[in-house]
Design an enzyme around this catalytic site. Structure first.
Site, PDB file in Angstrom:
ATOM      1  N   GLU A 155      36.174  38.336  44.878  1.00 17.78           N
ATOM      2  CA  GLU A 155      35.580  37.053  45.283  1.00 17.78           C
ATOM      3  C   GLU A 155      35.138  37.046  46.747  1.00 17.78           C
ATOM      4  O   GLU A 155      35.191  36.016  47.413  1.00 17.78           O
ATOM      5  CB  GLU A 155      36.559  35.893  45.021  1.00 17.78           C
ATOM      6  CG  GLU A 155      36.848  35.675  43.542  1.00 17.78           C
ATOM      7  CD  GLU A 155      37.655  34.404  43.262  1.00 17.78           C
ATOM      8  OE1 GLU A 155      38.364  33.924  44.170  1.00 17.78           O
ATOM      9  OE2 GLU A 155      37.572  33.897  42.143  1.00 17.78           O
ATOM     10  N   GLU A 163      37.011  36.052  35.109  1.00 19.95           N
ATOM     11  CA  GLU A 163      38.122  35.092  35.095  1.00 19.95           C
ATOM     12  C   GLU A 163      37.684  33.786  34.438  1.00 19.95           C
ATOM     13  O   GLU A 163      36.944  33.011  35.040  1.00 19.95           O
ATOM     14  CB  GLU A 163      38.622  34.788  36.520  1.00 19.95           C
ATOM     15  CG  GLU A 163      39.253  35.967  37.224  1.00 19.95           C
ATOM     16  CD  GLU A 163      39.884  35.586  38.571  1.00 19.95           C
ATOM     17  OE1 GLU A 163      40.058  34.374  38.848  1.00 19.95           O
ATOM     18  OE2 GLU A 163      40.204  36.515  39.338  1.00 19.95           O
TER      19      GLU A 163
END
Length: 616
Positions: A96, A165
């Protein structure tokens, strides 16, 4: 120093996944976030001269490459990559970074290019990905994390659409209400992803588990990492979520021949209603969606009428017959519950075990207030906590003393007000060995500003401040530089004046005496323990010890900490994590029943307002 023993046995874990018929996406990081202490980094990285984490910095890149190479070599050595016939089909480098890259400027961009090149050079024979990284360099694949990723488009048309995710719920913080995600909404998100050309989807979490020891991040991440996942913290199936998702995936699997043969074509079915059709030769599969968050609809598709509840997807593996609608749950609703058996709890199986522990079965040890170790450090001024403790313990003592003659401007008789400002996370104030006040931060702000009335005596007065961390920050730009502990000012104030103690001589002690003595280790006998017919209550800094017989069978067991304050618990010498049942969720913000229709967010569906965040 690498540790792949016990629960850290990565090879054994990956082999277990293969034995269960699962593929593995090995997300190496090494920065992982994951609500894990310090984002998964070891704290010693912070102390390497000249290091800057997660940017184009040679000392950091050396350590990141060393770790990544070690993990890859270990996997290769065990033959675990798909290129070797193993279960690992993908690997991830970084995590991320795109969310925070702007803060690192040009050095962040060159770091990402370096990380990609370093990973690819390790020649695993399977693709590498970067999540939330639109500028992931080729040949890496940029992927999506979130509650919904149907709208996501990879940066290059040659890249598959991967959802690394899918957040099945959300994490819990001490002092927060318990988040949950409705089953119908999670099923809708999965079906929408495959409806719109998705290739691979991964649940975060499918089983969350427990942050044992001091592994939880934060600050203030709870010991439970249940995450409202399809398999709960104890390894028990959570219904109806588990069963409904199984049914959803069975339905998608029925569409597989068409899904892998072609890309979908889009067709409007009216306002907020749409179909995506996978048609190739005799193969045909269709997904019909009603993305309206209020109104049910009847739509016409291929000349037939279909009823679509609001915020739902119907799956038609033959383009004719609906095998599943995401809003209609057919699996069982009841879950196995943990229930109380006095001192211990286990999954209900109809047996009754009484395990309440009598007061006489407890022994206790008193943790001394203030400095007791020989290696304490004395210097002027207040020191930031994490740079001082290197996270060897949650606890740091700050100790000083003042001499009172009487009549000082900061006094009102024998009274004064003590002001302590701290970066967090928890603070206790002791004056002459007695608790005088305490305060805590929260997940939204760890800062503490405590003003507490204190009584001083003529002559020498001892001021002991105990600062505690509750998990180190794990997310955000420069998260590794976020501090903790008492940085001041620390002042005594009265009607006529102030005494600023911020620059006084302070003595520091890392950790508690009981930690050094390993009071939690049953194999080390200690004379500290007192066995009476009763034990002290409402007494800060007390160790408690007892024994219980584990319930028979293999069911999960938990300890109910109702009646305790804040601390850490060990079973057979192993830390099961921090407990804090006196940290209560806000009274407001919860809903009696959460409407699954409409976009989900982490605060949309909360329960247990006004109750302890975690008791088991």
């Amino acid at each position: 120093q690498y540790d792949f023993e016990g629960r850290n046995d990565l090879v054994r874990f990956v082999k277990a996944a293969a034995d269960a018929g699962l593929y593995v996406h090995l997300r190496i990081g090494p920065y992982v976030c994951a609500e894990w202490n310090y984002g998964g980094f070891p704290l010693w990285l912070h102390f390497i001269p000249g290091i800057k984490l997660r940017t184009d910095n040679e000392p950091f890149k050396t350590e990141m490459q060393r770790f990544t190479e070690k993990v890859v070599a270990t996997m290769k050595g065990a033959g675990l990559y798909a290129s070797q016939g193993g279960p690992i089909i993908l690997s991830q480098i970084e995590n991320e970074y795109g969310n925070i890259a702007a803060s690192y400027g040009a050095a962040g961009k060159s770091y990402i290019r370096w990380a990609a090149g370093m990973a690819v050079a390790l020649d695993t024979g399977v693709p590498w990905v970067m999540c939330q990284q639109t500028d992931a360099p080729e040949p890496l694949i940029n992927t999506c994390n979130g509650f919904y990723c149907d709208q996501f488009t990879p940066s290059l048309p040659s890249r598959p659409k991967l959802w690394t995710e899918n957040w099945s719920g959300w994490f819990l913080s001490f002092g927060g209400a318990v988040p949950y995600r409705p089953t119908e909404d999670l099923a809708f998100a999965v079906a929408r992803f495959y409806q719109r050309g998705g290739t691979l989807q991964n649940y975060y979490m499918y089983h969350g588990g427990t942050n044992f020891g001091r592994s939880s991040g934060g600050p203030f991440i709870s010991t439970s990492y249940d995450y409202d996942a399809p398999i709960d913290e104890y390894g028990l199936v959570r219904q109806p979520k588990w069963g409904h998702l199984r049914d959803v995936h069975k339905a998608i699997k029925m569409c597989e021949p068409a899904l892998i043969a072609t890309d979908p074509s889009y067709m409007s079915l009216g306002q907020n209603a749409e179909a995506h059709v996978y048609k190739s030769g005799s193969l045909c599969a269709a997904f019909l969606a009603n993305i309206d968050d209020q109104s049910d609809k009847t739509v016409t598709f291929n000349g037939k009428a279909y009823k679509l509840p609001a915020w739902s997807v119907s799956i038609l593996p033959d383009c004719k017959n609906v095998v599943l609608n995401t809003a209609q749950i057919n699996s069982q609703v009841a879950s196995t519950q943990m229930r109380n058996l006095g001192f211990s709890t286990q999954a209900s199986d109809g047996s009754s075990v009484e395990a309440e522990l009598a007061a006489s079965s407890w022994s206790y040890a008193v943790e001394p207030v203030g400095i007791t170790k020989e290696n304490a450090l004395t210097k002027p001024g207040l020191m930031e906590q994490i740079n001082t403790t290197a996270d060897a313990s949650d606890f740091l003592w700050y100790s000083t003393s003042i001499v009172v003659a009487g009549g000082e401007p900061y006094l009102n008789g024998s009274q004064s007000n003590l002001l302590v400002n701290s970066l967090g996370h928890v603070l206790q104030v002791f004056i002459n060995g007695k608790l005088a006040g305490s305060s805590k931060g929260s997940a939204s702000s760890s800062l503490i500003s405590l003003t507490t009335p204190v009584t001083l005596v003529t002559g020498k007065n001892k001021i002991d401040l105990l600062s505690a961390t509750v998990g180190l920050t794990n997310y955000g730009a420069f998260f590794d530089l976020v501090g903790a502990g008492i940085t001041g000012p620390v002042k005594l104030t009265g009607p006529k004046g102030t005494l600023d103690l911020s620059s006084a001589e302070w003595t520091y002690q890392i950790g508690l005496r009981g930690e050094d003595l390993h009071l939690y280790n049953p194999s080390e006998a200690s004379p500290e323990w007192v066995s009476d017919n009763s034990y002290p209550t409402n007494n800060p800094l007390t160790w408690y010890k007892s024994k219980f017989t584990a319930p028979a069978g293999d069911d999960p067991v938990a300890i109910d900490f109702t009646g305790m304050g804040k601390g850490e618990a060990w079973v057979n010498g192993q830390s099961i994590g921090r407990y804090w049942p006196t940290n209560i969720a806000p009274q407001s913000g919860c809903v009696n029943s959460c409407n699954y229709r409409g976009s989900y967010s982490a605060t949309k569906c909360l329960k247990k307002c006004g109750q302890p965040s975690q008791i088991l």
